[in-house]
Design an enzyme around this catalytic site. Structure first.
Site, PDB file in Angstrom:
ATOM      1  N   ASP A 293       0.712  -1.437  -0.123  1.00 57.93           N
ATOM      2  CA  ASP A 293       0.084   0.157   0.028  1.00 57.93           C
ATOM      3  C   ASP A 293       0.840   1.302  -0.096  1.00 57.93           C
ATOM      4  O   ASP A 293       1.969   1.288  -0.215  1.00 57.93           O
ATOM      5  CB  ASP A 293      -0.852  -0.001   1.209  1.00 57.93           C
ATOM      6  CG  ASP A 293      -2.182   0.746   0.952  1.00 57.93           C
ATOM      7  OD1 ASP A 293      -2.459   1.716   0.173  1.00 57.93           O
ATOM      8  OD2 ASP A 293      -3.275   0.217   1.681  1.00 57.93           O
ATOM      9  N   ASP A 406      -6.397   2.910  -6.545  1.00 56.13           N
ATOM     10  CA  ASP A 406      -7.225   3.279  -5.291  1.00 56.13           C
ATOM     11  C   ASP A 406      -7.608   4.700  -5.324  1.00 56.13           C
ATOM     12  O   ASP A 406      -6.962   5.241  -6.223  1.00 56.13           O
ATOM     13  CB  ASP A 406      -6.396   3.102  -4.031  1.00 56.13           C
ATOM     14  CG  ASP A 406      -7.200   2.888  -2.866  1.00 56.13           C
ATOM     15  OD1 ASP A 406      -8.671   2.702  -3.129  1.00 56.13           O
ATOM     16  OD2 ASP A 406      -6.834   2.706  -1.953  1.00 56.13           O
ATOM     17  N   GLU A 409     -12.655   6.719  -7.673  1.00 54.62           N
ATOM     18  CA  GLU A 409     -13.918   7.453  -8.066  1.00 54.62           C
ATOM     19  C   GLU A 409     -13.984   8.505  -9.111  1.00 54.62           C
ATOM     20  O   GLU A 409     -15.024   8.492  -9.963  1.00 54.62           O
ATOM     21  CB  GLU A 409     -14.709   7.744  -6.828  1.00 54.62           C
ATOM     22  CG  GLU A 409     -15.135   6.387  -6.024  1.00 54.62           C
ATOM     23  CD  GLU A 409     -13.862   6.046  -5.119  1.00 54.62           C
ATOM     24  OE1 GLU A 409     -13.906   4.692  -4.607  1.00 54.62           O
ATOM     25  OE2 GLU A 409     -12.998   6.693  -4.913  1.00 54.62           O
ATOM     26  N   GLU A 411     -12.044  10.046  -5.639  1.00 57.57           N
ATOM     27  CA  GLU A 411     -12.455  10.392  -4.326  1.00 57.57           C
ATOM     28  C   GLU A 411     -12.870  11.611  -3.856  1.00 57.57           C
ATOM     29  O   GLU A 411     -14.213  11.627  -3.460  1.00 57.57           O
ATOM     30  CB  GLU A 411     -11.487   9.779  -2.995  1.00 57.57           C
ATOM     31  CG  GLU A 411     -11.991   9.914  -1.764  1.00 57.57           C
ATOM     32  CD  GLU A 411     -11.144   9.112  -0.742  1.00 57.57           C
ATOM     33  OE1 GLU A 411     -10.546   9.958   0.021  1.00 57.57           O
ATOM     34  OE2 GLU A 411     -11.006   7.836  -0.927  1.00 57.57           O
ATOM     35  N   ARG A 457     -11.187   0.275  -7.461  1.00 64.79           N
ATOM     36  CA  ARG A 457     -12.225   0.245  -6.392  1.00 64.79           C
ATOM     37  C   ARG A 457     -13.648   0.972  -7.343  1.00 64.79           C
ATOM     38  O   ARG A 457     -14.581   1.033  -6.634  1.00 64.79           O
ATOM     39  CB  ARG A 457     -11.809   1.314  -5.377  1.00 64.79           C
ATOM     40  CG  ARG A 457     -12.858   1.592  -4.132  1.00 64.79           C
ATOM     41  CD  ARG A 457     -12.134   2.051  -2.942  1.00 64.79           C
ATOM     42  NE  ARG A 457     -12.128   3.711  -2.964  1.00 64.79           N
ATOM     43  CZ  ARG A 457     -11.778   4.256  -2.279  1.00 64.79           C
ATOM     44  NH1 ARG A 457     -11.164   3.943  -0.900  1.00 64.79           N
ATOM     45  NH2 ARG A 457     -11.963   5.683  -2.297  1.00 64.79           N
ATOM     46  N   ASP A 474     -14.447   0.271   1.475  1.00 61.40           N
ATOM     47  CA  ASP A 474     -13.789   0.370   2.989  1.00 61.40           C
ATOM     48  C   ASP A 474     -15.054  -0.238   4.038  1.00 61.40           C
ATOM     49  O   ASP A 474     -15.384   0.613   5.010  1.00 61.40           O
ATOM     50  CB  ASP A 474     -13.268   1.836   3.380  1.00 61.40           C
ATOM     51  CG  ASP A 474     -12.090   2.083   2.556  1.00 61.40           C
ATOM     52  OD1 ASP A 474     -11.366   1.161   1.928  1.00 61.40           O
ATOM     53  OD2 ASP A 474     -11.912   3.341   2.482  1.00 61.40           O
ATOM     54  N   HIS A 534      -7.717  -7.974   4.005  1.00 63.61           N
ATOM     55  CA  HIS A 534      -6.924  -6.385   4.002  1.00 63.61           C
ATOM     56  C   HIS A 534      -7.791  -5.786   5.093  1.00 63.61           C
ATOM     57  O   HIS A 534      -8.834  -5.702   5.080  1.00 63.61           O
ATOM     58  CB  HIS A 534      -7.103  -6.088   2.501  1.00 63.61           C
ATOM     59  CG  HIS A 534      -6.547  -4.738   2.440  1.00 63.61           C
ATOM     60  ND1 HIS A 534      -5.109  -4.254   2.342  1.00 63.61           N
ATOM     61  CD2 HIS A 534      -7.221  -3.464   2.404  1.00 63.61           C
ATOM     62  CE1 HIS A 534      -4.977  -3.269   2.088  1.00 63.61           C
ATOM     63  NE2 HIS A 534      -6.225  -2.453   2.122  1.00 63.61           N
TER      64      HIS A 534
END
Length: 802
Positions: A293, A406, A409, A411, A457, A474, A534
């Site tokens: 990560d 990651d 979207e 985010e 994601r 999440d 995870h």
């Protein structure tokens, strides 16, 4: 007092004026119809509708407003229309467009478009076009008792009817038993009447599934064409097959993608990565990949995002680390994000190369979000795509074998940020899709002999054809977080996204270790698409850090996952060919029980397994529905259950309830090992016999696990197993077809394990010759027969006499 009354009156007037422009509803009037050869055009007073059959089961309808420039582009659709034959009948009050399956009736006054499948009514587009200050929309009439699915990843129960769904990919941190908006929304709804409507528009919008209880569905968007596909079929599997034929099918992932992962948020150093992987070896727990990560590019979660290069203080020799992991059969996967922080080492490069989203004035759009002050890579811009891909290419050259995207979207995505093809609101829901495409097509261009692994994601309709492997976000590390995981994966599988899976054990929060929760989540993980524990690091997600008892239960679950790899890989192959979900709702098969239309307490894992996850702490019994038409055998105890009814089953901490459909073949490896050692040379083939089932067949697909499109290249083999029953007993045959593949297995040893025999057989023959006693074992207590035999390319015939 007068002043107060004046202010109140003015307020009322303003309220009325504001709401009068909030939504303008236009009743459209029919003018004429034109047949353009492969489509028809319906002219109405404020624009036109274009109807085009894509095949006999799919018809596309687009509304083009008069005197408006619209973004007319599909990110999702890959199907080329098949040149469908259709007829048009124009009468006084109606126009009919008929294919062999779908019939469209256009009513002239009041204007309406009705869709039928083999003359059965599906849905009607009514005469209303509406426009607000921000959105344009269409309304549809549905029947009263339909159950509606879709809208992407949500936690609303299986029946989404009654909800107004925002279409805007956005992460929901720490969700549990309800989430109205998540990281992967889709402009799709599916009816219990076996039709689907896909609104092909990736901009910000809403899908209202009869929230006002008026039997009305509406779709609205901030930009783009108001267009939709109506898809209909006779059965559920074919409905998904039609949709994935329209939007593309998932390429078969590498075989290692179905193994176990070591992953957390996050590993802080090269030493920590290597030490963790060593513990898997010490504890005899198989593992195939490690996911690194955010700390690979910086010591903290802030300020370094966008560097996209190793932080050498913590990872001094990444090449050596990757090489050491590869020698152990471990693939290295790195996280990347599309945000380039102004504090990162790569900021100025991104500015100079002009790869970031912009302001209207042309400068990079800079804004704050959780991780820092940032710009956003414009993945729609060809030069930004090339720039981003060159970074990935450098990592691949270094030995990185999987990509994790990651926060895609994105985010945080300002609505007025300018991409090369529109604003943030215009293209928001396609961002993760284009990012996935960027990586997938990069592999095709520069590494055509590698199957990509792309963990993302967020995406859009059709992202499956670029190999997206999404997860459920999440999720709360709690029993409430575990509860909706089957619902999300089942819904997404129906919408073409078969690899939706959860962070096993839960990701977010948690005050202390809950061993029971961890065990139950990992047991569920065996029977969902990707096995990837995870979590945030304050409670370890890896089984090697748990107490001996929990570790032992985790080991058993992970070993079962590995032993089932031939079965799972076969499911994945079938998905790549037909779009068939990996996790299947029970109503797909048991179509006569309407109660199952909202049931998610159990599901099918492929064709053979009925799985009922344990989602409640301390539970001793669980009620399971057993689908009609079959006998169901407890995978662990051998107890048989009659189909067509609910039954109560006892719960043990050793396993969750799993049952096998009568007639099934289940291939299993004898050893649970890293997928580098995968081989069909030593195979256990379980067959669940049923005296009422006279015939069954199973094709086991196999290839090298890494060559892209091996099936299409004829680089594969199949083992076909058949069972047939007559008055004298049971016959099981095996045939091998290597398709001239040079790496075919060609020979091996099989333990044939036959369940549910009522009594010890009188005689057993192998290719018409009696088998040696040492090759046969009868378990009287469990009524299971074990037959061991060697095989080559020649047909094998096992005859079991009553």
């Amino acid at each position: 007092m007068r002043k107060l009354l004046f202010i109140l009156s003015l307020g009322i007037v303003l309220f009325v004026l504001v709401n009068s422009v909030k939504a303008q509803f236009v009743n459209q009037e029919f003018i004429e119809v034109n047949d353009l050869g492969n489509k028809i055009e319906i002219i109405v007073d404020n624009g036109k509708y274009v109807l085009k059959p894509y095949n006999n089961n799919i018809i596309h309808t687009a509304f083009i407003p008069q005197n408006e420039d619209v973004m007319n582009y599909s990110y999702a659709v890959s199907m080329i229309p098949e040149g469908v034959e259709y007829s048009i009948i124009d009468e006084d009050s109606i126009i009919m467009l008929n294919t062999k399956a779908i019939n469209v009736v256009i009513i002239k006054n009041p204007f309406q478009i009705k869709y039928y499948f083999h003359e059965k009514f599906l849905i009607a587009k009514n005469n209303v076009f509406y426009k607000t200050r921000k959105y344009e929309g269409l309304k549809f009439s549905i029947t009263k008792n339909e159950i509606l699915y879709g809208g992407g990843a949500r936690v609303l129960g299986m029946n989404r009817r009654g909800n107004k769904l925002e279409l805007y990919n956005r992460a929901h941190y720490g969700y549990s038993t309800r989430s109205e908006l998540m990281n992967y929304s889709l402009p799709i709804f599916i009816s219990s009447k076996k039709y689907m409507v896909f609104f092909d528009n990736a901009s910000k919008g809403f899908l209202d599934l009869d929230s006002d209880n008026t039997n009305t569905v509406s779709f609205e968007a901030v930009s783009g064409v108001l267009n939709y596909y109506v898809i209909a079929e006779d059965n559920w599997f074919d409905l998904v097959k039609q949709y994935t034929g329209l939007t593309g099918r998932q390429p078969l992932p590498p075989r290692w993608a179905f193994g176990n992962y070591s992953s957390r948020f996050g590993y802080h150093s090269q030493e920590e990565v290597l030490n963790t992987i060593s513990r898997f070896s010490t504890d005899s727990i198989p593992v195939d990949a490690v996911i690194i990560d955010i700390y690979w590019f910086g010591p903290e979660i802030f300020d370094a995002m966008g560097k996209l290069d190793w932080y050498r203080d913590s990872f001094p020799n990444p090449d050596i680390m990757i090489s050491e992991l590869k020698e152990k059969g471990i693939k290295t996967i790195l996280v990347t994000e599309p945000f380039i922080l102004t504090t990162s080492d790569r900021w100025q490069e991104a500015v100079d190369k002009k790869v970031l989203g912009k302001k209207a004035t042309g400068e990079p759009y800079i804004y704050d979000f959780y991780f820092g002050n940032t710009g956003l890579v414009d993945v729609f811009d060809p030069k930004a795509k090339n720039w981003f891909w060159e970074i990935y290419r450098g990592l691949i050259e270094q030995g990185v074998e999987g990509q994790w995207g990651d926060l895609g979207e994105p985010e945080v995505h300002p609505g007025n940020l300018v991409h090369i093809n529109g604003t943030g609101d215009d293209v928001h829901n396609a961002y993760g899709h284009k990012w996935t495409q960027l990586i997938y097509e990069g592999y095709q261009k520069d590494y055509p002999d590698i199957r990509p692994f792309i963990l993302m994601r967020a995406g859009y309709a059709g992202s499956q054809r670029y190999g997206i492997i999404p997860w459920t976000g999440d999720v709360s590390r709690s029993w409430g977080g575990l509860v909706p995981q089957p619902e999300i994966s089942l819904q997404m599988g129906m919408q073409g996204i078969a690899y939706m899976h959860s962070d096993l054990g839960g990701f977010a929060g948690g005050d202390s270790i809950d061993n029971e929760l961890y065990i139950r989540w990992l047991q569920y993980g065996v029977f969902q698409p990707v096995y990837r524990p995870h979590a945030q690091e304050h409670i370890p997600p890896e089984p090697v850090f748990y107490n001996d008892t929990t570790k032992a239960h985790a080991r058993v679950a992970i070993e079962l996952r590995y032993k089932l790899l031939p079965y799972i890989y076969n499911m994945a192959f079938e998905n790549s060919q037909t779009g068939k979900p990996l996790m299947v709702p029970l109503f797909f098969n048991d179509t006569n029980n309407n109660d199952l239309l909202t049931y998610d307490e159990a599901y099918m894992w492929g064709d053979a397994f009925l799985v009922s996850p344990v989602k409640e702490q301390g539970k001793k019994y669980q009620t399971v529905y057993f689908p009609e038409g079959n006998i169901w055998t407890d995978f662990y105890t051998g107890k048989a259950y009659q189909g067509g009814k609910y039954d109560s089953v006892s719960l043990l901490i050793d396993h969750i309830p799993v049952f096998v459909k009568s007639g099934s073949f289940i291939p299993m490896l004898r050893k649970a090992e890293n997928t580098n050692k995968f081989s069909l040379k030593q195979l256990d083939m379980h067959h669940f016999s049923d005296k009422n089932n006279n015939y069954s067949t199973y094709d086991l697909y196999n290839d090298d696990g890494k060559t892209p499109f091996a099936f299409e290249k004829n680089q594969y083999e199949t083992l076909r197993f058949k069972s047939s029953r007559d008055e004298n007993g049971l016959t099981i045959t095996q045939e091998c077809n290597s398709h001239m593949w040079e790496n075919a297995t060609n020979s091996g040893n099989i333990n044939l394990i036959v369940h549910n025999l009522n009594e010890k057989p009188e005689k057993i023959t192998h290719n018409n010759e009696k088998l040696e006693k040492g090759k046969i074992h009868w378990n009287k207590e469990k009524k299971v027969l074990f037959i061991n035999y060697d095989w080559t390319n020649e047909q094998v015939k096992i005859r079991i006499y009553n």
